[in-house]
Design an enzyme around this catalytic site. Structure first.
Site, PDB file in Angstrom:
ATOM      1  N   SER A  83      43.221  49.553  54.837  1.00 34.35           N
ATOM      2  CA  SER A  83      43.881  49.587  56.147  1.00 34.35           C
ATOM      3  C   SER A  83      44.660  50.877  56.381  1.00 34.35           C
ATOM      4  O   SER A  83      45.428  51.327  55.522  1.00 34.35           O
ATOM      5  CB  SER A  83      44.836  48.389  56.294  1.00 34.35           C
ATOM      6  OG  SER A  83      45.524  48.467  57.534  1.00 34.35           O
ATOM      7  N   LEU A  84      44.486  51.438  57.554  1.00 37.73           N
ATOM      8  CA  LEU A  84      45.218  52.639  57.951  1.00 37.73           C
ATOM      9  C   LEU A  84      46.410  52.313  58.850  1.00 37.73           C
ATOM     10  O   LEU A  84      47.063  53.216  59.362  1.00 37.73           O
ATOM     11  CB  LEU A  84      44.279  53.614  58.672  1.00 37.73           C
ATOM     12  CG  LEU A  84      43.154  54.191  57.806  1.00 37.73           C
ATOM     13  CD1 LEU A  84      42.257  55.102  58.636  1.00 37.73           C
ATOM     14  CD2 LEU A  84      43.705  54.939  56.610  1.00 37.73           C
ATOM     15  N   SER A  85      46.713  51.030  59.014  1.00 38.56           N
ATOM     16  CA  SER A  85      47.867  50.648  59.824  1.00 38.56           C
ATOM     17  C   SER A  85      49.166  51.282  59.334  1.00 38.56           C
ATOM     18  O   SER A  85      49.994  51.712  60.148  1.00 38.56           O
ATOM     19  CB  SER A  85      48.013  49.124  59.870  1.00 38.56           C
ATOM     20  OG  SER A  85      46.981  48.543  60.635  1.00 38.56           O
TER      21      SER A  85
ATOM     22  N   THR B 211      45.356  40.792  60.012  1.00 43.71           N
ATOM     23  CA  THR B 211      43.948  41.102  60.192  1.00 43.71           C
ATOM     24  C   THR B 211      43.105  40.015  59.536  1.00 43.71           C
ATOM     25  O   THR B 211      43.633  38.989  59.082  1.00 43.71           O
ATOM     26  CB  THR B 211      43.639  42.512  59.636  1.00 43.71           C
ATOM     27  OG1 THR B 211      42.304  42.871  59.979  1.00 43.71           O
ATOM     28  CG2 THR B 211      43.846  42.586  58.137  1.00 43.71           C
TER      29      THR B 211
ATOM     30  N   LYS C  44      43.846  35.363  61.236  1.00 43.94           N
ATOM     31  CA  LYS C  44      44.323  35.341  62.617  1.00 43.94           C
ATOM     32  C   LYS C  44      44.519  33.939  63.179  1.00 43.94           C
ATOM     33  O   LYS C  44      45.441  33.709  63.969  1.00 43.94           O
ATOM     34  CB  LYS C  44      43.389  36.163  63.501  1.00 43.94           C
ATOM     35  CG  LYS C  44      43.402  37.644  63.125  1.00 43.94           C
ATOM     36  CD  LYS C  44      42.509  38.466  64.020  1.00 43.94           C
ATOM     37  CE  LYS C  44      42.556  39.936  63.598  1.00 43.94           C
ATOM     38  NZ  LYS C  44      41.730  40.798  64.461  1.00 43.94           N
TER      39      LYS C  44
ATOM     40  N   TYR D 277      35.695  50.157  60.531  1.00 44.02           N
ATOM     41  CA  TYR D 277      35.852  51.610  60.547  1.00 44.02           C
ATOM     42  C   TYR D 277      35.747  52.229  59.156  1.00 44.02           C
ATOM     43  O   TYR D 277      35.880  53.448  59.006  1.00 44.02           O
ATOM     44  CB  TYR D 277      37.167  52.023  61.208  1.00 44.02           C
ATOM     45  CG  TYR D 277      38.436  51.502  60.557  1.00 44.02           C
ATOM     46  CD1 TYR D 277      38.969  52.115  59.429  1.00 44.02           C
ATOM     47  CD2 TYR D 277      39.105  50.411  61.093  1.00 44.02           C
ATOM     48  CE1 TYR D 277      40.137  51.655  58.844  1.00 44.02           C
ATOM     49  CE2 TYR D 277      40.277  49.935  60.513  1.00 44.02           C
ATOM     50  CZ  TYR D 277      40.786  50.571  59.394  1.00 44.02           C
ATOM     51  OH  TYR D 277      41.938  50.099  58.816  1.00 44.02           O
TER      52      TYR D 277
END
Length: 280
Positions: free
Chosen positions: A19-21, A66, A70, A220
């Site tokens: 994750s790039l969050s 994520t 959810k 992604y």
């Protein structure tokens, strides 16, 4: 302005290492002067989420949720936004001052922003691959851009019926299709893949794309996915999960912090990470 009170937030999912969050939110904190804030990753599945949330201390401001949590996030919240309730899934959990948790869904508004930017217009025929929490958001987003109809292609036939309340609440006609029949729905105006990494890869050699179509893949990493590469080769407009990741993060940032999201700084940080890491 510098606000130094220590606060925490994180993205929760399984798997989560990719994750790039944290890149996006951390850049936002720096640009907004939120010097006491930190944002991390927590690996947890849907069954783990209630216990995780129950154990968080008062310093926690919120969680980005994520796959696959959810629906679980929605169920454990003390209060739910009308949008999250209509969708039946939440990607955002906000800690209220009294310690209760509020669930929202910024995936929908993020998707609308991404799809509108990709040129999607009212009257579109839409295909959604998958029938989980992100698919619910995709149906709602399709309705908000004025889709004429949505076909959900599901690996479990009964999963289509689970999507019908979302479509009814959103006011968009819904049809279902079996996974083996996915290629027959490739020529829609908009195709949205909401399935986890690798699941849609076998479809790449079977889709007959229209160059006028838009393809949106929520994955992604890696990028492009085989399906996205095929769509690009056919001349389609393609958007990735990174576009959604950024768009949905703006709303989460504002709900967690109460501060306007510094969009340019957050977008720049994500762009730099993509360049530094190479293809994702």
């Amino acid at each position: 302005m510098h606000i130094s009170a220590a606060r925490r937030a994180a993205v929760v999912g399984k798997p989560i290492a990719h994750s790039l969050s944290p890149v996006i939110h951390t850049a936002g904190y720096a640009a907004a002067g939120l010097t006491g804030w930190s944002y991390t990753r927590i690996e947890a599945g849907a069954d783990d989420l209630p216990g995780l949330v129950a154990g968080l201390g008062p310093e926690w401001a919120g969680l980005s949720v994520t796959m696959p949590g959810k629906e679980a996030a929605l169920a454990l919240a003390d209060e739910v936004s009308p949008l999250a309730a209509a969708v039946g899934a939440a990607n955002t959990l906000v800690r209220r001052p009294d310690g209760t948790w509020y669930a929202d869904n910024t995936d929908v508004t993020g998707m609308v922003e991404v799809l509108t930017g990709a040129g999607c217009v009212a009257g579109a025929v839409v295909t959604v691959l998958g029938a989980g929490g992100t698919a619910r958001a995709a149906i709602a987003a399709a309705a908000r851009i004025g889709a004429a109809e949505v076909t959900v292609v599901a690996r479990r036939p009964e999963a289509v019926d689970e999507m019908r309340p979302v479509a009814e609440a959103a006011g968009v006609p819904l049809a279902g299709a079996e996974w083996d029949g996915a290629p027959a729905h490739a020529r829609a105006d908009l195709v949205i893949s909401t399935v986890p990494k690798g699941v849609a890869d076998p479809l790449a050699d079977n889709f007959d794309w229209r160059p006028e179509s838009v393809f949106f893949d929520v994955v992604y990493d890696p990028w492009p996915t085989p399906l996205a590469a095929a769509a690009l080769a056919a001349g389609c407009r393609v958007v990735s999960g990174l576009d959604l990741l950024l768009a949905q993060a703006f709303g989460q940032f504002e709900q967690f912090t109460g501060v306007a999201a510094p969009r340019a700084a957050m977008a720049d940080a994500l762009a730099r990470e993509r360049v530094g890491a190479g293809p994702v």
